[in-house]
Design a protein around this motif. Structure first.
Motif, short mmCIF file in Angstrom:
data_model
loop_
_atom_site.label_atom_id
_atom_site.label_comp_id
_atom_site.label_asym_id
_atom_site.label_seq_id
_atom_site.Cartn_x
_atom_site.Cartn_y
_atom_site.Cartn_z
N THR A 1 0.93 -1.33 0.07
CA THR A 1 0.04 0.01 0.08
C THR A 1 0.68 1.35 0.05
N ALA A 2 2.09 1.00 0.21
CA ALA A 2 3.01 2.01 -0.03
C ALA A 2 4.42 1.94 -0.47
N THR A 3 5.21 2.67 -0.72
CA THR A 3 6.65 2.50 -1.13
C THR A 3 7.71 2.87 -0.41
N VAL A 4 8.94 2.33 -0.23
CA VAL A 4 10.05 2.84 0.30
C VAL A 4 11.05 2.99 -0.99
N GLY A 5 11.38 4.04 -1.01
CA GLY A 5 12.36 4.82 -1.93
C GLY A 5 13.66 4.10 -1.72
N VAL A 6 14.54 3.90 -2.66
CA VAL A 6 15.85 3.13 -2.56
C VAL A 6 16.75 4.31 -1.47
N THR A 7 16.71 5.37 -1.98
CA THR A 7 17.45 6.09 -1.45
C THR A 7 17.34 6.33 0.28
N ARG B 1 17.83 -4.91 -7.98
CA ARG B 1 19.09 -4.35 -8.70
C ARG B 1 19.21 -2.73 -8.32
N GLU B 2 18.03 -2.16 -8.00
CA GLU B 2 18.27 -0.84 -7.53
C GLU B 2 18.86 -0.69 -6.22
N ILE C 1 26.59 -3.42 -3.32
CA ILE C 1 26.85 -4.83 -3.05
C ILE C 1 25.98 -5.48 -4.21
N SER C 2 26.34 -6.72 -4.24
CA SER C 2 25.78 -7.54 -5.43
C SER C 2 24.29 -7.66 -5.38
N ARG C 3 23.82 -8.10 -6.67
CA ARG C 3 22.41 -8.14 -6.68
C ARG C 3 21.93 -9.54 -5.92
#
Length: 497
Positions: free
Chosen positions: A5-11, A58-59, A66-68
């Motif tokens: 229901t929400a997102t967590v930005g990668v940064t 990947r993001e 670090i590695s995927r």
């Protein structure tokens, strides 16, 4: 939950995962295990919401350098432990394990006759400030004859009280007409009226994380879909980047915030964050409910002017303000109010016919007497002095007996948010109940199991009672460490206010 229901930005996630000092265990932890544990802790602490979509593998790998493969293994570990779920085409989102015991809402407050044996830290409420309350009730009874000859139903509130509240907002720099005020049965009555009238079942409502337990339960009961937005650590206010992302992506119909001495953390949000949130909410078409029930309980001057009310930054009816006499004066004085545009007030008033019709006349007259006779500020000052003394006593006792617990001392309000380290807040609450001290555990103030390592402590006892309460909490902590509490209860019957 079956979907994010929400997102967590990668940064944002990468910043939250920045290494913290850890105790040395003498063993090397695999990289994927460290990443999985970091995300799990963020979920349990409420800093990453439950049902939040995690960045693509990947993001996150690029952001953390670090590695995927490491990220994929961490996500797999989280799924195996129940802290993440995935669906092809929908990605991976945070979760809590099936069967994870969650505290339920409290059933009733501690009976008064139990006060001699149990220290109740469940309610953030103080005894009435005297002689002001008794004088106010006496003044209300003197004014009652002119109202008792009427039917007694005033859905919008007594005109004399609406005028007094409007004048007080105007004096605070927010020009307000009586037509912008509706008197309610406490702040909860105000919030319930706004939710019922302005939010349809199934619509999203953004909430601070953690947030006030009773409002979270009210929103759940109304059928709202809650979208948590984590507060910044260290009483630093709102995370505006996170708020803007939620407002843009989730498009919540409403957002509930407590900018002034937030319950449970005591956070006081600065002016620049208030302005930014109002602007973001207006752009998203989201109604902001600003809960000001703690606004007048400033305990430390801080050397600067108090932040302006959230409504001071509103030019288009985005903000609906909620106030109350219950925290500032006395919890037994169940009078609250809404400040909004006249159109919104009319809509809320029209809904009272099938809610509660109106608020008690005598209570309204008592609040009006306090405001009209210019003794409200005297009563609140006595409230502040008592809460300040209690806070300082509690802080001193905690630092002496439980130095491993972490907390930031708020400059106002009635509550403090305490991290209990490796000890479960829910288990601590259960052990405390058996040892004669009642505290609400952190998950009551979160969504779906967050904040397991926290408890909320109010400034309601001082002196030797505060020291005794902390002694009992220390004994409860030791009991948990010794294995004296075998399982986490679903609820302890604890009333939270």
């Amino acid at each position: 939950m079956s979907q994010w229901t929400a997102t967590v930005g990668v940064t944002h996630l990468a910043r939250l995962l920045e290494p913290r000092p850890q105790r040395s265990t003498g063993r090397r932890v695999p990289a994927y295990r460290g990443l999985a544990d970091g995300i799990r802790v963020l979920v349990l602490e409420g800093r990453v919401p439950v049902a939040a979509r995690l960045p693509a593998e990947r993001e996150l790998a690029l952001a953390l350098t670090i590695s995927r493969t490491t990220v994929a293994a961490a996500y797999e570990a989280l799924r195996a432990e129940g802290f993440a779920r995935s669906r092809r085409g929908a990605g991976t989102w945070t979760a809590v394990p099936e069967g994870h015991a969650l505290p339920t809402r409290g059933l009733e407050p501690l009976p008064p006759d139990a006060a001699g044996t149990v220290i109740d830290l469940g309610c953030a409420a103080l005894p009435a400030p005297e002689p002001w309350l008794s004088r106010a009730v006496g003044g209300a009874l003197a004014d009652l004859p002119s109202y008792s000859a009427t039917h007694g139903d005033f859905p919008a509130g007594l005109p004399v009280l609406r005028e007094a509240i409007a004048e007080r907002y105007t004096a605070r720099g927010i020009p307000t007409l009586p037509e912008q005020i509706m008197v309610t049965t406490g702040a909860m009555g105000a919030i319930a009226a706004a939710v019922r009238r302005l939010v349809a079942p199934g619509e999203r409502v953004a909430v601070e994380s953690p947030s006030y337990a009773n409002v979270l339960e009210l929103l759940r009961e109304s059928g709202s879909r809650l979208v948590p937005v984590a507060l910044r650590e260290g009483l630093a206010g709102w995370d505006l980047d996170h708020w803007k992302r939620v407002l843009r992506d989730a498009a919540p119909r409403m957002a509930y915030v407590m900018p002034d001495f937030h319950n449970p953390t005591g956070t006081l949000v600065p002016d620049e964050q208030r302005r930014a949130l109002v602007e973001a909410a207006r752009a998203a078409g989201t109604v902001l409910i600003a809960d000001e029930t703690m606004a007048e309980l400033t305990l430390d001057a801080g050397g600067g002017p108090a932040p302006r009310p959230l409504a001071a930054f509103d030019r288009g009816g985005t903000v609906v303000t909620v106030g109350s006499a219950s925290k500032a004066i006395w919890a037994g004085l169940r009078i609250g109010w809404v400040r909004a545009t006249p159109d919104v007030v009319r809509r809320l008033v029209s809904a009272r016919a099938y809610l509660d019709l109106g608020s008690p006349v005598v209570d309204q007259l008592a609040v009006a007497w306090l405001l009209r006779n210019e003794v409200w500020d005297d009563a609140v000052a006595a409230r502040r002095e008592r809460a300040r003394s209690h806070r300082d006593d509690l802080v001193a006792a905690l630092r002496d007996r439980l130095p491993g617990w972490e907390f930031a001392v708020p400059s106002g309000g009635m509550t403090m948010w305490v991290r209990t380290g490796e000890v479960s807040g829910s288990r601590l609450a259960m052990a405390g109940e058996r040892l004669g001290v009642r505290v609400p555990s952190g998950p009551r103030f979160g969504i779906d199991g967050a904040f397991e390592s926290y408890i909320r402590l109010p400034f309601t006892v001082g002196g030797s009672v505060a020291r005794d309460a902390v002694e009992r909490l220390a004994a409860a902590e030791q009991a948990v460490r010794d294995g004296g509490v075998a399982e986490t209860p679903e609820g302890t019957g604890l009333f939270v206010a």
